[in-house]
Design an enzyme around this catalytic site. Structure first.
Site, mmCIF file in Angstrom:
data_model
loop_
_atom_site.group_PDB
_atom_site.id
_atom_site.type_symbol
_atom_site.label_atom_id
_atom_site.label_comp_id
_atom_site.label_asym_id
_atom_site.label_seq_id
_atom_site.Cartn_x
_atom_site.Cartn_y
_atom_site.Cartn_z
ATOM 1 N N VAL A 67 -0.707 -0.862 -11.031
ATOM 2 C CA VAL A 67 -2.126 -0.939 -11.416
ATOM 3 C C VAL A 67 -2.661 0.397 -11.940
ATOM 4 O O VAL A 67 -3.660 0.426 -12.659
ATOM 5 C CB VAL A 67 -3.037 -1.441 -10.263
ATOM 6 C CG1 VAL A 67 -2.681 -2.865 -9.852
ATOM 7 C CG2 VAL A 67 -3.018 -0.500 -9.069
ATOM 8 N N ASN A 93 -6.358 -5.776 -4.675
ATOM 9 C CA ASN A 93 -6.017 -5.402 -3.293
ATOM 10 C C ASN A 93 -5.132 -4.162 -3.212
ATOM 11 O O ASN A 93 -5.148 -3.477 -2.187
ATOM 12 C CB ASN A 93 -5.304 -6.600 -2.637
ATOM 13 C CG ASN A 93 -4.577 -6.203 -1.374
ATOM 14 O OD1 ASN A 93 -5.181 -6.092 -0.308
ATOM 15 N ND2 ASN A 93 -3.265 -5.938 -1.473
ATOM 16 N N SER A 145 -13.337 -0.763 1.668
ATOM 17 C CA SER A 145 -13.013 -0.401 3.069
ATOM 18 C C SER A 145 -14.284 0.104 3.741
ATOM 19 O O SER A 145 -15.173 0.654 3.063
ATOM 20 C CB SER A 145 -11.975 0.715 3.086
ATOM 21 O OG SER A 145 -11.883 1.275 4.383
ATOM 22 N N TYR A 158 -9.454 8.758 -0.071
ATOM 23 C CA TYR A 158 -9.479 7.301 0.127
ATOM 24 C C TYR A 158 -10.929 6.792 0.188
ATOM 25 O O TYR A 158 -11.287 5.799 -0.457
ATOM 26 C CB TYR A 158 -8.728 6.989 1.418
ATOM 27 C CG TYR A 158 -8.590 5.531 1.774
ATOM 28 C CD1 TYR A 158 -7.613 4.733 1.179
ATOM 29 C CD2 TYR A 158 -9.420 4.941 2.734
ATOM 30 C CE1 TYR A 158 -7.479 3.396 1.534
ATOM 31 C CE2 TYR A 158 -9.287 3.620 3.096
ATOM 32 C CZ TYR A 158 -8.308 2.850 2.493
ATOM 33 O OH TYR A 158 -8.171 1.531 2.845
ATOM 34 N N ALA A 160 -13.585 8.215 -1.027
ATOM 35 C CA ALA A 160 -14.212 8.360 -2.350
ATOM 36 C C ALA A 160 -13.810 7.190 -3.252
ATOM 37 O O ALA A 160 -14.650 6.614 -3.956
ATOM 38 C CB ALA A 160 -13.798 9.688 -2.991
ATOM 39 N N LYS A 162 -12.799 4.199 -2.276
ATOM 40 C CA LYS A 162 -13.347 2.931 -1.756
ATOM 41 C C LYS A 162 -14.861 2.853 -1.971
ATOM 42 O O LYS A 162 -15.407 1.775 -2.173
ATOM 43 C CB LYS A 162 -12.972 2.772 -0.278
ATOM 44 C CG LYS A 162 -11.469 2.610 -0.042
ATOM 45 C CD LYS A 162 -10.925 1.366 -0.733
ATOM 46 C CE LYS A 162 -9.481 1.093 -0.401
ATOM 47 N NZ LYS A 162 -8.961 -0.105 -1.087
HETATM 48 P P1 NAP Z 1 -0.157 -2.110 2.749
HETATM 49 O O1 NAP Z 1 0.427 -2.977 3.827
HETATM 50 O O2 NAP Z 1 0.257 -0.695 2.659
HETATM 51 O O3 NAP Z 1 0.078 -2.853 1.334
HETATM 52 C C1 NAP Z 1 -0.393 -2.260 0.146
HETATM 53 C C2 NAP Z 1 0.103 -3.072 -1.032
HETATM 54 O O4 NAP Z 1 -0.353 -2.433 -2.237
HETATM 55 C C3 NAP Z 1 1.618 -3.152 -1.122
HETATM 56 O O5 NAP Z 1 1.985 -4.421 -1.596
HETATM 57 C C4 NAP Z 1 1.937 -2.084 -2.178
HETATM 58 O O6 NAP Z 1 3.149 -2.308 -2.863
HETATM 59 C C5 NAP Z 1 0.766 -2.276 -3.122
HETATM 60 N N1 NAP Z 1 0.584 -1.164 -4.047
HETATM 61 C C6 NAP Z 1 0.375 0.145 -3.747
HETATM 62 N N2 NAP Z 1 0.233 0.866 -4.872
HETATM 63 C C7 NAP Z 1 0.342 -0.026 -5.921
HETATM 64 C C8 NAP Z 1 0.260 0.103 -7.319
HETATM 65 N N3 NAP Z 1 0.051 1.294 -7.898
HETATM 66 N N4 NAP Z 1 0.409 -1.003 -8.094
HETATM 67 C C9 NAP Z 1 0.608 -2.209 -7.519
HETATM 68 N N5 NAP Z 1 0.719 -2.398 -6.181
HETATM 69 C C10 NAP Z 1 0.568 -1.311 -5.393
HETATM 70 O O7 NAP Z 1 -1.750 -2.079 2.854
HETATM 71 P P2 NAP Z 1 -2.799 -3.087 3.515
HETATM 72 O O8 NAP Z 1 -3.167 -2.564 4.840
HETATM 73 O O9 NAP Z 1 -2.333 -4.489 3.360
HETATM 74 O O10 NAP Z 1 -4.060 -2.821 2.570
HETATM 75 C C11 NAP Z 1 -4.370 -3.647 1.457
HETATM 76 C C12 NAP Z 1 -5.713 -3.220 0.889
HETATM 77 O O11 NAP Z 1 -6.702 -3.275 1.914
HETATM 78 C C13 NAP Z 1 -5.724 -1.775 0.395
HETATM 79 O O12 NAP Z 1 -6.557 -1.669 -0.744
HETATM 80 C C14 NAP Z 1 -6.329 -1.021 1.545
HETATM 81 O O13 NAP Z 1 -6.924 0.188 1.133
HETATM 82 C C15 NAP Z 1 -7.343 -2.027 2.045
HETATM 83 N N6 NAP Z 1 -7.752 -1.816 3.443
HETATM 84 C C16 NAP Z 1 -6.871 -1.912 4.460
HETATM 85 C C17 NAP Z 1 -7.302 -1.707 5.754
HETATM 86 C C18 NAP Z 1 -6.386 -1.812 6.941
HETATM 87 O O14 NAP Z 1 -6.842 -1.533 8.058
HETATM 88 N N7 NAP Z 1 -5.139 -2.194 6.776
HETATM 89 C C19 NAP Z 1 -8.647 -1.394 5.999
HETATM 90 C C20 NAP Z 1 -9.521 -1.295 4.926
HETATM 91 C C21 NAP Z 1 -9.068 -1.522 3.641
HETATM 92 P P3 NAP Z 1 4.465 -1.403 -2.578
HETATM 93 O O15 NAP Z 1 5.103 -2.118 -1.435
HETATM 94 O O16 NAP Z 1 5.187 -1.479 -3.862
HETATM 95 O O17 NAP Z 1 3.989 -0.019 -2.238
#
Ligand code: NAP
Length: 250
Positions: A67, A93, A145, A158, A160, A162
């Site tokens: 992305v 996402n 977030s 992060y 900034a 979000k």
């Molecule tokens: P995660 O388990 O680390 O998964 C992140 C996903 O994003 C993975 O599939 C990763 O693919 C993909 N990704 C990263 N960089 C990318 C890029 N440049 N192009 C395409 N895909 C990419 O994270 P998560 O906890 O599920 O979080 C998902 C979203 O929710 C994120 O935006 C995160 O900031 C937000 N969020 C999460 C939490 C939480 O507590 N977990 C809280 C608030 C917000 P790869 O495997 O290839 O790296």
């Protein structure tokens, strides 16, 4: 069994190899959407999501692009529209963290997080919205977030990005509403995924003490909200930031 809330819709979920994105892809497909499962590196991990969706009776395929790359994103979205004739639902996402205290944070780590988490949203919406505008319909859901609302020590890059997503969401909602396209953000609190599994017990306990409901959320909590916002039922909701955080940011 596949339900029909999103029957015949074409959806793209970025970063759908694991965690929240994987569950959103599974839930949208479980509601009848044809889902493009975006991955950046490992086809094996994307294939795992694809197989789980198909085992559930859903329809989907994997699509590779970073992305953070404008050209890769453009090519991928154009290929979806060429094949399907449209793109109804876009879920932004994909996200990364590169946590550090501000005085120790490198410019490289600041930029890397902005590039994926904020610029990535700009890229997908820039190319998807032109087709949604022609179709005079569309749903865009951006994963922000609570860090973007409350700030978080050690996460200035992060937070900034979000917070930027929130401004982007509201501006895009204003820009696209006349064409019947809704744009909303979900602000998750602490959700159990690989992103939070790396936190120490001490940090996790400190976080839990700030969550009125007293525990971390799970990926379904976010995926169910995304499916609702993607559906016809949410047609009068736009420009909103929905916190799914156990009450943390109220
Ligand atoms: P995660 O388990 O680390 O998964 C992140 C996903 O994003 C993975 O599939 C990763 O693919 C993909 N990704 C990263 N960089 C990318 C890029 N440049 N192009 C395409 N895909 C990419 O994270 P998560 O906890 O599920 O979080 C998902 C979203 O929710 C994120 O935006 C995160 O900031 C937000 N969020 C999460 C939490 C939480 O507590 N977990 C809280 C608030 C917000 P790869 O495997 O290839 O790296």
């Amino acid at each position: 069994m596949v339900q029909d809330m999103l029957k015949d819709k074409i959806a793209l979920v970025t970063g759908a190899t694991k965690g929240i994105g994987r569950q959103i892809a599974l839930t949208l497909a479980g509601e009848g959407a044809y889902v493009y499962v975006n991955y950046r590196g490992s086809i094996e991990k994307a294939q795992d999501t694809v197989e789980a969706i198909k085992a559930n009776g859903g329809n989907c395929e994997a699509i590779c692009f970073d992305v953070a790359s404008e050209s890769e994103t453009k090519e991928a979205i154009e290929s979806i529209v060429k094949k399907e004739g449209r793109l109804d639902i876009l879920v932004n996402n994909a996200g990364i963290t590169r946590d550090n205290l501000i005085m120790r944070m490198s410019e490289e780590d600041f930029e890397a997080v902005l590039d994926t988490n904020l610029l990535g949203v700009f890229h997908t919406v820039k190319f998807a919205s032109r087709y949604m505008m022609k179709a005079r319909s569309g749903r865009i859901i951006n994963i922000s977030s609570v860090s973007g609302i409350l700030g978080n020590a050690g996460q200035s890059n992060y937070a900034a990005a979000k917070a930027g997503i929130i401004g982007l969401t509201k501006s895009m909602a204003r820009e696209l509403s006349s064409r019947n396209i809704t744009v909303n953000a979900i602000a998750p609190g602490f959700i159990e995924t690989d992103m939070t599994n790396v936190l120490s017990e001490e940090v996790k306990n400190a976080a839990i003490s700030k969550i009125p409901l007293g525990h971390f959320g799970n990926v379904d909590d976010i995926a169910n909200m995304a499916a609702y916002l993607a559906s016809d039922k949410a047609g009068y909701i736009t420009g909103q930031v929905i916190c799914v955080d156990g009450g943390m940011a109220m």
